[in-house]
Write an enzyme that holds these catalytic residues in place. Structure first.
Site, PDB file in Angstrom:
ATOM      1  N   CYS A   2     -12.821  -2.266   6.878  1.00  0.00           N
ATOM      2  CA  CYS A   2     -12.604  -2.301   8.317  1.00  0.00           C
ATOM      3  C   CYS A   2     -13.525  -3.404   8.834  1.00  0.00           C
ATOM      4  CB  CYS A   2     -13.036  -1.002   8.974  1.00  0.00           C
ATOM      5  SG  CYS A   2     -12.174   0.431   8.346  1.00  0.00           S
ATOM      6  N   ARG A  27      -9.975  -8.020   7.011  1.00  0.00           N
ATOM      7  CA  ARG A  27     -10.729  -6.916   6.411  1.00  0.00           C
ATOM      8  C   ARG A  27     -10.012  -5.576   6.515  1.00  0.00           C
ATOM      9  NH1 ARG A  27     -16.044  -7.930   5.544  1.00  0.00           N
ATOM     10  NH2 ARG A  27     -16.432  -5.713   5.636  1.00  0.00           N
ATOM     11  N   TRP A  74      -8.711  -0.006   8.392  1.00  0.00           N
ATOM     12  CA  TRP A  74      -7.928   0.177   7.163  1.00  0.00           C
ATOM     13  C   TRP A  74      -8.138   1.652   6.832  1.00  0.00           C
ATOM     14  CZ3 TRP A  74      -9.000   1.498   1.984  1.00  0.00           C
ATOM     15  CH2 TRP A  74      -7.998   1.187   1.060  1.00  0.00           C
ATOM     16  N   ASN A 100     -17.456   1.528   9.578  1.00  0.00           N
ATOM     17  CA  ASN A 100     -16.804   1.059   8.362  1.00  0.00           C
ATOM     18  C   ASN A 100     -17.438   1.807   7.204  1.00  0.00           C
ATOM     19  OD1 ASN A 100     -15.628  -0.473   6.309  1.00  0.00           O
ATOM     20  ND2 ASN A 100     -17.195  -2.077   6.441  1.00  0.00           N
ATOM     21  N   GLY A 101     -16.591   2.381   6.322  1.00  0.00           N
ATOM     22  CA  GLY A 101     -17.145   3.080   5.168  1.00  0.00           C
ATOM     23  C   GLY A 101     -16.662   4.510   5.097  1.00  0.00           C
ATOM     24  N   GLU A 463      -1.955 -11.741 -13.643  1.00  0.00           N
ATOM     25  CA  GLU A 463      -2.319 -12.206 -12.304  1.00  0.00           C
ATOM     26  C   GLU A 463      -1.060 -12.580 -11.512  1.00  0.00           C
ATOM     27  OE1 GLU A 463      -4.609 -12.069 -10.343  1.00  0.00           O
ATOM     28  OE2 GLU A 463      -4.326 -13.671  -8.898  1.00  0.00           O
ATOM     29  N   LYS A 467       0.096 -11.064  -7.869  1.00  0.00           N
ATOM     30  CA  LYS A 467       0.401 -11.898  -6.683  1.00  0.00           C
ATOM     31  C   LYS A 467       1.789 -11.570  -6.149  1.00  0.00           C
ATOM     32  CE  LYS A 467      -2.562 -12.772  -5.958  1.00  0.00           C
ATOM     33  NZ  LYS A 467      -3.894 -12.645  -6.406  1.00  0.00           N
ATOM     34  N   GLU A 470       1.810  -8.072  -4.409  1.00  0.00           N
ATOM     35  CA  GLU A 470       1.104  -8.050  -3.127  1.00  0.00           C
ATOM     36  C   GLU A 470       1.869  -8.773  -2.034  1.00  0.00           C
ATOM     37  OE1 GLU A 470      -3.544  -8.549  -3.487  1.00  0.00           O
ATOM     38  OE2 GLU A 470      -2.502  -9.881  -4.842  1.00  0.00           O
ATOM     39  N   HIS A 486       8.528  -3.927 -28.161  1.00  0.00           N
ATOM     40  CA  HIS A 486       7.959  -2.578 -28.328  1.00  0.00           C
ATOM     41  C   HIS A 486       8.273  -1.689 -27.130  1.00  0.00           C
ATOM     42  CE1 HIS A 486       5.958  -3.841 -31.966  1.00  0.00           C
ATOM     43  NE2 HIS A 486       5.453  -4.884 -31.311  1.00  0.00           N
ATOM     44  N   LYS A 581      -8.895  -7.058   2.468  1.00  0.00           N
ATOM     45  CA  LYS A 581      -9.503  -8.095   1.631  1.00  0.00           C
ATOM     46  C   LYS A 581     -10.661  -7.566   0.789  1.00  0.00           C
ATOM     47  CE  LYS A 581      -9.970 -12.357   0.295  1.00  0.00           C
ATOM     48  NZ  LYS A 581      -8.938 -12.834  -0.621  1.00  0.00           N
TER      49      LYS A 581
END
Ligand code: F6R
Length: 586
Positions: A2, A27, A74, A100-101, A463, A467, A470, A486, A581
């Site tokens: 946040c 954030r 968030w 925040n937290g 990676e 990407k 997201e 397999h 983020k």
């Protein structure tokens, strides 16, 4: 996670706070709110959505007064609703708070407060802090005492700013970032320097266990045991002042486009730390790399590079997994933590566990100061500047560049890296994006994408999948090419797209065989290579380069593909849904 901001000064607070929240929106961005104080009255406005949307609908920036607080959320405790959005007033309405937290003992605290007659409107842990402060303030009538008492009752990780009815701002930091900006006749209390960098580059970085109180136009800082502390004012790095999109449509494409320069800067400011790190690795019995998400994918490549070129065995560990297997860290080892933000809770937890095993902590970090920097005995800085797009792009290639440099040191220059050539190769890929834009139009209707890579290209396939997930919300999976037969081959049919990462190196022929197996099941194939093949339905050409360096350039077209597919799907590439983020909760 946040973002929180407080403003205390001569100017009208609300527009400054709204602007700060826009800059820190990366954030956390599911809801937003602000509170200001004018004439001994606190007013609050909030709503669901992005800062600009909520500002448009409820006119956040019209609130009066010269003191205020703001927040973008968030969600962790409670759904995304207006009631759960911050700021949260205490029952009396005379104290209001942004936070925040996570407060781990919030249920217990809430029950006690309810027994004492407090009522709760939201599902958040934040409202508990607001009411605790009110309860403590009613006993002491002293802001400092009430905050000291409150922090002694809280368990968890948090940063908060409380605004009292008389305009006093009181903030506390405990394992979540909080920075004070010192302006002309003004103070900012912010999660991030971006909250005030437009106004001032003078800052005080609060430490864990610090309280800041701003009253009667004066700032005082205390420790959690009440001692007043003098802290130096530092200058914020000038690179932060330049955070804006320029002519780019989004931060994400701007940051992708910066990579020809950022890979050249990686680690350059901290060459000594890089050399020391190589030296520690050389003499260590066990070397572990850790990280989350993209940073873990960089750790995966470290395993390939260090074993191939330096003949040194390293073990990559997903940070969030380490608490389940703390024994895997042998005593007196080295843990190299990789993190863009330096604030990921999972990474910090992994570091804590490794420290308990007497491991030496080295790190590769972009944001500094940050909690990971504080925990590390050697810090190699990525130096790629602020990364605002929530999906990591330039920080990934900077991490890789540093790992390459470490490998090169360890093998006495056996790779023969020429970063200028790598930079030119990236420039070349960026110079013509039309083909990638065309393929993105096809991808927008696809529901599954698989990315195949062998050897050093497997971490890049992982990676690439991250990407694509997201940015496009399309199901994407990175697969080691040899693993296809397999199991995953069962998924291949005419509905899926497969990206084959296949430069012209020692893995080329085997990967072409995998591509043929896929093609014969009807899947569409996008080949990323410097060499064309009949098996590809679409060929994204990358430049020829030294075999060792392909991984760092082959991710670029996939970043572009993910970005343009998001644009085609009209999702927001900078702020993917449900993400934030810097993930400062476990
Ligand atoms: C992916 C992404 C995340 C981060 C992860 C770790 O695009 O951004 O997966 O890589 O949350 O973040 P840091 O590197 O800040 O520790």
């Amino acid at each position: 996670m946040c973002s929180i901001i407080g403003y205390y000064g001569d100017d009208t607070a609300a527009p400054i706070i709204v602007n700060a929240l826009k800059r820190m929106e990366y954030r956390g961005y599911d809801s937003v709110g602000i509170a200001t104080k004018s004439e001994n009255q606190i007013s609050v406005k909030k709503g669901i959505g992005k800062v600009s949307e909520v500002n448009e609908s409820v006119k956040l920036s019209t609130l009066p007064g010269h003191i205020g607080i703001g927040h973008t959320r968030w969600a962790t405790h409670g759904k995304v609703t207006v009631v759960n959005a911050h700021p949260h007033p205490s029952n009396s309405g005379k104290i209001v708070i942004v936070h925040n937290g996570i407060i781990e003992n919030f249920n217990e605290l809430k029950e006690n407060l309810q027994k004492d007659g407090f009522e709760f409107k939201s599902e958040t842990d934040t409202e508990v802090i607001a009411n605790l402060i009110q309860q403590n303030f009613s006993k002491s009538s002293n802001v400092k005492e009430s905050i000291l008492k409150t922090v002694s009752q809280l368990k968890g990780h948090y940063a908060f700013v409380a605004m009292f009815e008389d305009g006093t701002l009181a903030a506390a930091r405990f394992h979540e970032p909080l920075i004070i900006g010192i302006g002309q006749n003004s103070y900012f209390v912010s999660s991030d320097v971006l909250g005030f960098i437009e106004k001032t580059d003078d800052a005080i970085y609060l430490d864990n266990g610090n309280i800041a109180i701003i009253a009667s136009s004066k700032l005082k800082i205390f420790s959690f045991d009440g001692e007043q502390i003098k802290k130096p004012i530092t200058k914020v790095a000038k690179e932060f002042a330049q955070v804006d999109k320029g002519d780019f449509a989004h931060y994400t494409i701007k940051e992708i486009s910066e990579q020809p320069e950022t890979i050249l800067k990686a680690g350059e400011d901290t060459i000594e730390a890089l050399e020391n790190t190589a030296d520690f690795i050389k003499h260590a019995k066990n070397v572990y790399f850790t990280g989350s998400g993209t940073s873990f994918n960089a750790a995966l490549l470290a395993k390939y590079l260090l074993s191939k070129y330096a003949k040194i065995k390293v073990e990559p560990i997903i940070s969030s997994e380490l608490s389940s297997i703390p024994e895997s860290i042998e005593p007196n080892s080295i843990l190299i933590a990789i993190s863009q933000s330096g604030e990921s809770a999972d990474v910090l937890e992994a570091v804590k566990i490794a420290k308990q095993q007497n491991a030496k902590i080295l790190s590769i970090v972009n944001s500094s100061p940050s909690s990971l920097v504080e925990e590390s005995s050697q810090v190699i800085r990525m130096g790629c500047g602020p990364e605002i797009g929530v999906a990591a792009t330039k920080s990934f290639t900077s991490q890789l560049a540093i790992i390459y440099k470490i490998a090169e040191k360890l093998c006495d220059g056996c790779i023969g890296i020429d970063f200028k050539k790598v930079s030119q190769a990236i420039e070349n890929i960026l110079s013509d994006q039309t083909k990638i834009q065309d393929i993105a139009k096809e991808l927008k209707v696809v529901s599954d994408i698989y990315i195949i890579g062998r050897g050093m290209h497997h971490p890049i396939a992982m990676e690439a999948a991250l990407k694509l997930k997201e940015l496009t919300y399309i199901h994407a999976e990175g697969i080691a090419a040899g693993e296809l037969k397999h199991g995953p081959l069962a998924l291949m049919d005419s509905n899926v797209f497969v990206i084959i990462i296949n430069p012209d190196d020692s893995t080329y022929t085997d990967t072409i065989t995998s591509a043929n197996e896929i093609k014969s099941r009807g899947a569409k194939i996008i080949g990323i290579s410097d060499k064309n093949s009949d098996v590809y339905d679409y060929w994204i050409q990358i430049p020829k380069i030294d075999e060792s360096m392909y991984p760092i350039i082959e991710i670029i077209p996939i970043q572009l593909l993910a970005y343009y597919s998001a644009v085609e799907k009209e999702t927001d590439p900078d702020y993917p849904r449900n993400l934030a983020k810097s993930v400062t909760v476990k």
